[in-house]
Scaffold this active site. Structure first.
Site, mmCIF file in Angstrom:
data_model
loop_
_atom_site.group_PDB
_atom_site.id
_atom_site.type_symbol
_atom_site.label_atom_id
_atom_site.label_comp_id
_atom_site.label_asym_id
_atom_site.label_seq_id
_atom_site.Cartn_x
_atom_site.Cartn_y
_atom_site.Cartn_z
ATOM 1 N N HIS A 34 0.803 -1.208 0.000
ATOM 2 C CA HIS A 34 0.000 0.000 0.000
ATOM 3 C C HIS A 34 0.846 1.272 0.000
ATOM 4 O O HIS A 34 1.562 1.565 0.964
ATOM 5 C CB HIS A 34 -0.920 -0.022 1.232
ATOM 6 C CG HIS A 34 -1.860 1.131 1.326
ATOM 7 N ND1 HIS A 34 -1.505 2.357 1.833
ATOM 8 C CD2 HIS A 34 -3.160 1.237 0.967
ATOM 9 C CE1 HIS A 34 -2.548 3.164 1.796
ATOM 10 N NE2 HIS A 34 -3.563 2.510 1.274
ATOM 11 N N ASP A 35 0.809 2.001 -1.143
ATOM 12 C CA ASP A 35 1.332 3.376 -1.243
ATOM 13 C C ASP A 35 2.812 3.539 -0.895
ATOM 14 O O ASP A 35 3.207 4.576 -0.350
ATOM 15 C CB ASP A 35 0.511 4.318 -0.361
ATOM 16 C CG ASP A 35 -0.884 4.567 -0.895
ATOM 17 O OD1 ASP A 35 -1.255 3.931 -1.889
ATOM 18 O OD2 ASP A 35 -1.614 5.386 -0.306
ATOM 19 N N LYS A 119 -4.533 4.923 -7.098
ATOM 20 C CA LYS A 119 -5.106 5.247 -5.791
ATOM 21 C C LYS A 119 -5.707 6.655 -5.842
ATOM 22 O O LYS A 119 -4.996 7.637 -5.915
ATOM 23 C CB LYS A 119 -4.005 5.168 -4.727
ATOM 24 C CG LYS A 119 -4.530 5.252 -3.312
ATOM 25 C CD LYS A 119 -5.023 3.900 -2.843
ATOM 26 C CE LYS A 119 -5.406 3.894 -1.387
ATOM 27 N NZ LYS A 119 -4.485 4.576 -0.493
#
Length: 299
Positions: A34-35, A119
């Site tokens: 995630h990110d 995202k």
């Protein structure tokens, strides 16, 4: 309005107590990184211990997932977002990423065949095909690592719950603005919408051979044993040396029975007589591993 500079802190060595006792099934799971883009990581000291350990843990988790044939996916925010795309994010975090810092860290970057989801909001499910893709593959478990715990990771785990997807958040393979916010996030997840695990526990469950997966509930890591003993004795984890005689720490038979009841509820079948064959955390770990291997053979 932008993300603040983030001070290093020690990653948690213990998990919040989970309400659930979910078991990771490699045939049902997907790993989300995630990110982990330069833009977000650069708010930390990139040469500091926190980032080094975080990247090392994520890399180990990716390797374990690939070995278990679990798909690895990523999220990444786009650069130079239009005002209508960024919308309310601007009010909280400013204009966001530019072209020079959108890349995912090279040491944990996607490989050929890995999918990267754009995202747009805190949750990885928002304005993406993630939910449909998981349904199409018959997968309903999402393992999550990356940054930041109390924002995108928490939101993604909460959305997963809403979609009947079991979220497993790896407590020492995520990071946040501070230890306090990190702990708040995993506390909320473990009590409201998902399950929190330590890296070594998750790796242990993923390393079990495919045909023996029904026996993986019997595997416990040394860090998790240290956490359990520290919790019941009300001491710091660092005070629990894996090699030390547990009697010297004050662990009596009553407290051991309490631990046994908790482990049995988690599917770990071990008796007081079996544990008494060892005196330290290291001994207990070897005893539990031996028991797990025997059960696998019998099964």
């Amino acid at each position: 309005m932008a993300i603040p500079r983030i001070q290093s802190y020690a990653l948690p060595q213990c998990c919040s107590e989970n309400k659930t006792n979910w078991q990771v099934d490699p045939d049902k799971a997907v790993l989300l990184v995630h990110d982990m883009q330069s833009y977000f990581v650069n708010f930390y000291d990139v040469e500091g211990e926190l980032v080094k350990k975080l990247v090392k843990h994520i890399d180990a988790l990716i390797s374990a997932a690939r070995a278990a044939n679990i798909p690895v996916i990523y999220t990444a925010q786009p650069a130079d977002q239009k005002p209508e795309d960024r919308a309310l994010l601007t009010d909280f975090w400013g204009s966001g990423l530019t072209n020079r810092d959108t890349s995912i860290l090279s040491t944990i970057a996607p490989k050929d065949g890995d999918k990267v989801y754009t995202k747009w909001r805190y949750s990885a499910f928002k304005r993406s095909s993630l939910l449909d893709d998981m349904k199409a593959q018959g997968r309903d478990q999402l393992l999550i690592c990356g940054i930041y715990a109390h924002i995108g990771i928490l939101s993604t785990a909460l959305d997963a719950f809403m979609y009947d997807i079991k979220a497993f958040v790896v407590a020492d393979a995520i990071a946040d603005f501070s230890l306090e916010e990190h702990l708040q996030a995993i506390g909320y997840i473990s009590s409201r919408c998902g399950q929190v695990a330590l890296l070594e526990d998750l790796k242990a469950s993923l390393s079990v051979d495919h045909e023996n997966r029904n026996n993986k509930r019997g595997l416990v890591s040394i860090p998790s044993l240290q956490c359990a003993v520290a919790e019941i004795l009300n001491i710091e984890v660092d005070e629990v040396d894996p090699e030390e005689n547990l009697l010297y720490l004050g662990l009596d038979s009553i407290r051991v029975m309490t631990l046994l009841e908790k482990w049995r509820a988690q599917g770990i079948n071990i008796t007081l007589e079996q544990l008494s064959e060892g005196a330290s955390i290291r001994d207990w770990h070897e005893i539990m591993q031996t028991r797990s291997q025997l059960e696998a053979v019998i099964a």
